[in-house]
Design a protein around this motif. Sequence first.
Motif, mmCIF file in Angstrom:
data_model
loop_
_atom_site.group_PDB
_atom_site.id
_atom_site.type_symbol
_atom_site.label_atom_id
_atom_site.label_comp_id
_atom_site.label_asym_id
_atom_site.label_seq_id
_atom_site.Cartn_x
_atom_site.Cartn_y
_atom_site.Cartn_z
ATOM 1 N N VAL A 169 0.834 -1.202 0.000
ATOM 2 C CA VAL A 169 0.000 0.000 0.000
ATOM 3 C C VAL A 169 0.871 1.256 0.000
ATOM 4 C CG1 VAL A 169 -1.866 1.226 1.169
ATOM 5 C CG2 VAL A 169 -1.799 -1.269 1.227
ATOM 6 N N CYS A 186 0.882 4.368 -2.797
ATOM 7 C CA CYS A 186 0.772 5.805 -2.508
ATOM 8 C C CYS A 186 1.946 6.578 -3.088
ATOM 9 C CB CYS A 186 0.701 6.033 -0.996
ATOM 10 S SG CYS A 186 -0.754 5.360 -0.178
ATOM 11 N N ARG A 220 2.124 10.493 -3.535
ATOM 12 C CA ARG A 220 1.600 10.815 -2.203
ATOM 13 C C ARG A 220 2.458 10.114 -1.135
ATOM 14 N NH1 ARG A 220 -3.811 12.281 -2.036
ATOM 15 N NH2 ARG A 220 -3.486 12.441 0.223
ATOM 16 N N VAL A 239 -6.375 5.133 2.711
ATOM 17 C CA VAL A 239 -6.332 5.137 1.247
ATOM 18 C C VAL A 239 -7.718 4.911 0.667
ATOM 19 C CG1 VAL A 239 -5.526 3.827 -0.769
ATOM 20 C CG2 VAL A 239 -3.909 4.502 1.016
ATOM 21 N N SER A 291 -9.925 7.942 0.881
ATOM 22 C CA SER A 291 -9.449 9.154 0.218
ATOM 23 C C SER A 291 -9.978 9.200 -1.215
ATOM 24 C CB SER A 291 -7.918 9.189 0.199
ATOM 25 O OG SER A 291 -7.442 10.216 -0.637
ATOM 26 N N LEU A 323 -7.098 8.923 -3.789
ATOM 27 C CA LEU A 323 -6.237 7.740 -3.752
ATOM 28 C C LEU A 323 -7.009 6.429 -3.824
ATOM 29 C CD1 LEU A 323 -3.462 8.478 -1.082
ATOM 30 C CD2 LEU A 323 -3.146 8.098 -3.518
ATOM 31 N N ARG A 324 -8.301 6.458 -3.575
ATOM 32 C CA ARG A 324 -9.071 5.222 -3.486
ATOM 33 C C ARG A 324 -8.829 4.346 -4.713
ATOM 34 N NH1 ARG A 324 -13.902 7.190 -3.467
ATOM 35 N NH2 ARG A 324 -14.020 7.428 -1.199
#
Length: 466
Positions: free
Chosen positions: A147, A151, A156, A212, A215, A218-219
């Motif tokens: 994960v 990101c 991010r 995440v 968001s 970001l999803r």
Amino acid sequence: MQPFWKEIRPTLALAVPMIIGQLGQMLMPLIDAAMVGRLGVTPLAAVAFGNLVVWIPMIAGFGICVSVHVLVASAHSANDHEEAGEVLRHGLGMSAAYGIACSLVLQLSLNLLDFIPRVAPDVIAASKPFIALVGWSIVPVLTYTTVKNYCEARNRPWLPLVVLCGSVALNVLLNWVFIYGHCGFSPMGVSGAGLATLISRSAAFFVLLLIVQRSPSLRARWPRGVLARPTFERLARMLALGGPSAGQILFEVGVFNLVTLLAGMMSKVVLDAHQIALNIAAVAFMVPLGLSQATGIRVSQAMGLKQYAQARRIGWNSLACSSVFMALYAGFILLTRQALPHLFLRADAPGAESVLALSSKLLLWAAGFAVFDGAQIVSLGILRAVHDVRVPTVISFTGYWLIAAPLAWYFGMRQGLGGPGLWGGVSVGVFTVAVLLVGRFAAVSRRFERRESLAKTTGEGIVIKE
């Protein structure tokens, strides 16, 4: 300097939180070692040995995480958010399955540790409960890293860093509670460090994934659902990158783990001194490692946009930046090598005088190969970004296992040079790998130049021929 700074600045902007995150990842075993070291030499050796055993199977799983970095970065540059989400979904499944398998094997193999020759029985006995707990943390470590890489590849990097900082703080608190016995708990010693690490790493994964998925920017998009059947094509593509990348990581870290094992076969003093020097060297290594990952993301994005000249500049500028930092680090080590080991062991602890003296000698070797260590890891990040993984894997195996490992055994064990002999052999291997990998990138960079004009007119991408 102005063109250099203009190009390196966005790489550093991405790399800085990744570097801090890598340091945070290192902090948990360092915190375990520092807090358990207050109990004496044997508990410290037990944690060092336990981390060695757990780290070996964990390393291979990071290859899956590397593929997430590269493939999500390419999908992100092409605005293909569905593909980025599918890479994350497949990466989570693969890392979780691999982590569970490794954890089960470790639990079933604890009694085999008794057959390792020349390692003190009290060290092995103390390490078993630690391994039993930390072994299960392979699952959250790999899924969290998957994960985190998702990101970072989507620009991010600060989000996973914030989550990791909270996890490190939780680890310190739980170590204080479980190791020494506070807040109503009985002192657990080495086992307490293992339990604190397991809880902290698990919390980091679940919190980051929750953030995440909540968001909007970001999803991950999973049109077929999170439990949909994986696609063979995507798994094959991830394994084609992840398998050799895992080998590269495993060959490098594996040789240092071999040296740790050889140090344990010599004496507790050599093992503890080696562990202290290795931890100090590993902290600095996180800087070029984070820079390598950031460089790989930027090169992947540039390649996706067919900006081959920019990809080349990003790579060379990152190599220069890494070399400057590691040269400064080497100078720092030379000036402070007498004082740094005291951060890990009290001067009045039993056997501490010998451990501290040997640690300062080993740090001389760490300073000696620092620049080359940084160059080889940044070169690997660049080459992975252009999907050139097979030849670098062969280079890594040759340098670490055909050169470094035999020399470390010969000088350390056969010639009786002890810890300095072990580190001298490793230094030769690191130098060899660095020279060959930088040469490999130079060859690939020349291909960028030859094909750039063709790509501008035909849209053809770069294909690396092995």
